[in-house]
Design an enzyme around this catalytic site. Structure first.
Site, PDB file in Angstrom:
ATOM      1  N   LYS A   1       0.832  -1.208   0.000  1.00  0.00           N
ATOM      2  CA  LYS A   1       0.000   0.000   0.000  1.00  0.00           C
ATOM      3  C   LYS A   1       0.862   1.253   0.000  1.00  0.00           C
ATOM      4  CE  LYS A   1      -4.063  -1.819   2.380  1.00  0.00           C
ATOM      5  NZ  LYS A   1      -4.751  -1.845   3.671  1.00  0.00           N
TER       6      LYS A   1
ATOM      7  N   LYS B   1      -4.449 -10.717  -6.388  1.00  0.00           N
ATOM      8  CA  LYS B   1      -5.614 -10.946  -5.531  1.00  0.00           C
ATOM      9  C   LYS B   1      -6.767 -10.031  -5.958  1.00  0.00           C
ATOM     10  CE  LYS B   1      -5.868  -8.717  -1.708  1.00  0.00           C
ATOM     11  NZ  LYS B   1      -5.632  -8.086  -0.415  1.00  0.00           N
TER      12      LYS B   1
ATOM     13  N   LYS C   1     -10.719  -4.600  -3.669  1.00  0.00           N
ATOM     14  CA  LYS C   1     -11.712  -3.529  -3.778  1.00  0.00           C
ATOM     15  C   LYS C   1     -11.121  -2.307  -4.463  1.00  0.00           C
ATOM     16  CE  LYS C   1     -13.677  -4.235   0.777  1.00  0.00           C
ATOM     17  NZ  LYS C   1     -12.664  -3.925   1.774  1.00  0.00           N
TER      18      LYS C   1
HETATM   19  P1  TYM Z   1     -10.795  -6.176   3.748  1.00  0.00           P
HETATM   20  O1  TYM Z   1     -11.846  -5.133   3.874  1.00  0.00           O
HETATM   21  O2  TYM Z   1      -9.689  -5.964   2.797  1.00  0.00           O
HETATM   22  O3  TYM Z   1     -11.457  -7.553   3.371  1.00  0.00           O
HETATM   23  C1  TYM Z   1     -12.538  -8.085   4.107  1.00  0.00           C
HETATM   24  C2  TYM Z   1     -12.432  -9.600   4.174  1.00  0.00           C
HETATM   25  O4  TYM Z   1     -12.418 -10.154   2.854  1.00  0.00           O
HETATM   26  C3  TYM Z   1     -11.291 -10.995   2.688  1.00  0.00           C
HETATM   27  N1  TYM Z   1     -10.816 -10.868   1.296  1.00  0.00           N
HETATM   28  C4  TYM Z   1     -10.650 -11.894   0.467  1.00  0.00           C
HETATM   29  N2  TYM Z   1     -10.860 -13.220   0.600  1.00  0.00           N
HETATM   30  C5  TYM Z   1     -10.602 -14.009  -0.468  1.00  0.00           C
HETATM   31  N3  TYM Z   1     -10.151 -13.531  -1.657  1.00  0.00           N
HETATM   32  C6  TYM Z   1      -9.929 -12.210  -1.841  1.00  0.00           C
HETATM   33  N4  TYM Z   1      -9.496 -11.745  -3.009  1.00  0.00           N
HETATM   34  C7  TYM Z   1     -10.184 -11.324  -0.753  1.00  0.00           C
HETATM   35  N5  TYM Z   1     -10.065  -9.981  -0.593  1.00  0.00           N
HETATM   36  C8  TYM Z   1     -10.456  -9.728   0.672  1.00  0.00           C
HETATM   37  C9  TYM Z   1     -10.263 -10.479   3.669  1.00  0.00           C
HETATM   38  O5  TYM Z   1      -9.309 -11.477   3.999  1.00  0.00           O
HETATM   39  C10 TYM Z   1     -11.126 -10.082   4.842  1.00  0.00           C
HETATM   40  O6  TYM Z   1     -11.404 -11.205   5.650  1.00  0.00           O
HETATM   41  N6  TYM Z   1      -7.764  -5.643   7.642  1.00  0.00           N
HETATM   42  C11 TYM Z   1      -9.036  -6.209   7.241  1.00  0.00           C
HETATM   43  C12 TYM Z   1     -10.194  -5.701   8.072  1.00  0.00           C
HETATM   44  C13 TYM Z   1     -10.057  -5.844   9.536  1.00  0.00           C
HETATM   45  C14 TYM Z   1     -10.149  -7.031  10.293  1.00  0.00           C
HETATM   46  C15 TYM Z   1      -9.990  -6.640  11.642  1.00  0.00           C
HETATM   47  C16 TYM Z   1     -10.332  -8.365   9.941  1.00  0.00           C
HETATM   48  C17 TYM Z   1      -9.859  -4.820  10.413  1.00  0.00           C
HETATM   49  N7  TYM Z   1      -9.826  -5.298  11.669  1.00  0.00           N
HETATM   50  C18 TYM Z   1     -10.008  -7.575  12.684  1.00  0.00           C
HETATM   51  C19 TYM Z   1     -10.348  -9.303  10.987  1.00  0.00           C
HETATM   52  C20 TYM Z   1     -10.197  -8.900  12.308  1.00  0.00           C
HETATM   53  C21 TYM Z   1      -9.286  -5.827   5.797  1.00  0.00           C
HETATM   54  O7  TYM Z   1      -8.772  -4.887   5.279  1.00  0.00           O
HETATM   55  O8  TYM Z   1     -10.206  -6.556   5.187  1.00  0.00           O
END
Ligand code: TYM
Length: 324
Positions: free
Chosen positions: A112, A193, A196
């Site tokens: 990032k 990957k 978003k």
């Molecule tokens: P975020 O918003 O990027 O993604 C949300 C969830 O979706 C999963 N994910 C995926 N799974 C499979 N294939 C993909 N291409 C893919 N892209 C995203 C992510 O693994 C996630 O589970 N840092 C985290 C948010 C967060 C969080 C937390 C998660 C903040 N605090 C505490 C767990 C516990 C994030 O940016 O997710």
């Protein structure tokens, strides 16, 4: 007491099939086994600039999508991170026990930071805030996609470090990956990957894409130049579509797609995705038809979790000798 589950999604960009298959679907499946808290992590979203008006709409949209995807607000608490001040408070306490070297090593930070002209300190601290989210509720299980595994390892390291300095307070959270769909790749580039924030309309299937758009995106997905599916050795593009199909519909198996011409295979996968998203999209319309419904769910979620969060912060402050 039931083990607690915590997980979150950033309300930035459009939620896609990777978020659903990697996280939301799994949450809906396991929620009844645990005491679950699912969070819209808006404080994480602002580690890179977000248009305020868009962000505030996205927070509600994401909450509505949680419910539409099967999170039951009676059974699970749905919360907005910034509505519980203890997330930021605990994050600070944990920041003070986290070596900077641990944060500099995070692959998501490096990726990032490369894209930003100026790197905000929040981007570096991002995984500490994530650790605070989890430890605040003493969550034992964290269901996420594979891209969060490194952050979860760090969360355990930080918890251990705090416990060894100030005495046992935090329990160690376990990473829970889905059996299929832990890492969905971009349709336009199966080496990246699905994300978003990645630009390009052919990259991701949004949860609210209509059937025609889904068909088109899958029809255009990057594959190799072979004519038909070889179940024994799928190229990365075909393997990714297969994973998506398999995660959407049990009857999509290696045997069932072996030998299919790519055109027919893609149609079959699109069908499975459309059928999987249709009830979610229908429920989304229901959930959003009453503008007061989602805010009421978020207030109810916050009120339920506040005492847990405040109790943990109090204990952490006391352990550190701070004024409570
Ligand atoms: P975020 O918003 O990027 O993604 C949300 C969830 O979706 C999963 N994910 C995926 N799974 C499979 N294939 C993909 N291409 C893919 N892209 C995203 C992510 O693994 C996630 O589970 N840092 C985290 C948010 C967060 C969080 C937390 C998660 C903040 N605090 C505490 C767990 C516990 C994030 O940016 O997710």
């Amino acid at each position: 007491m039931k083990t607690r589950v915590f997980s979150g999604v950033q309300p930035s960009g459009q939620l896609h099939i990777g978020n659903y298959l990697g996280a939301l679907k799994n949450w809906a499946e396991i929620q009844s086994l645990y005491q679950s808290i699912f969070c819209i992590v808006d404080l994480h979203a602002v580690t890179v600039y977000q248009d305020p008006a868009v962000l505030s709409a996205k927070i509600r949209e994401t909450a509505a999508l949680f419910i539409a995807a099967g999170i039951d607000p009676e059974q699970s608490s749905i919360i907005v991170q910034s509505s519980v001040p203890a997330h930021a408070e605990l994050a600070w306490l944990l920041t003070c026990v986290t070596p900077v070297g641990w944060l500099n090593r995070m692959t998501q930070f490096k990726a990032k930071a490369e894209k930003q002209e100026t790197v905000g300190d929040g981007l570096l601290q991002y995984p500490v805030l994530m650790t605070a989210d989890i430890l605040l509720y003493q969550a034992g299980v964290v269901p996420v996609g594979e891209d969060q595994s490194q952050h979860l390892e760090l969360a355990r390291d930080i918890a251990q470090r705090f416990n060894s300095i100030y005495g046992d307070l935090f329990i160690m959270p376990a990473t829970h990956l889905p059996a299929v769909g832990a890492r969905i790749m971009g349709l336009d580039d199966p080496a990246q990957k699905m994300s978003k924030s990645a630009p390009g309309s052919g990259h991701a299937i949004a949860l609210l894409d209509d059937p025609k758009t889904i068909q088109k995106k899958i029809a255009r997905a990057t594959t190799d130049s072979l004519p038909a599916v070889n179940a024994e050795s799928m190229g990365p593009g075909i393997a990714n579509l297969f994973t998506i199909g398999q995660a959407c519909e049990d009857s999509i198996t290696r045997e069932s797609v072996d030998g299919m011409r790519y055109g027919d295979f893609k149609k079959r996968i699109a069908e499975a995705v459309i059928a999987r998203l249709e009830p979610i999209q229908r429920r989304y319309l229901e959930v959003t038809s009453d503008p007061a419904y989602v805010p009421a769910i978020l207030t109810q979620g916050r009120d339920r979790v506040l005492p847990i969060a405040e109790d943990t912060v109090c204990k952490a402050k006391r352990a550190m000798g701070l004024y409570v």
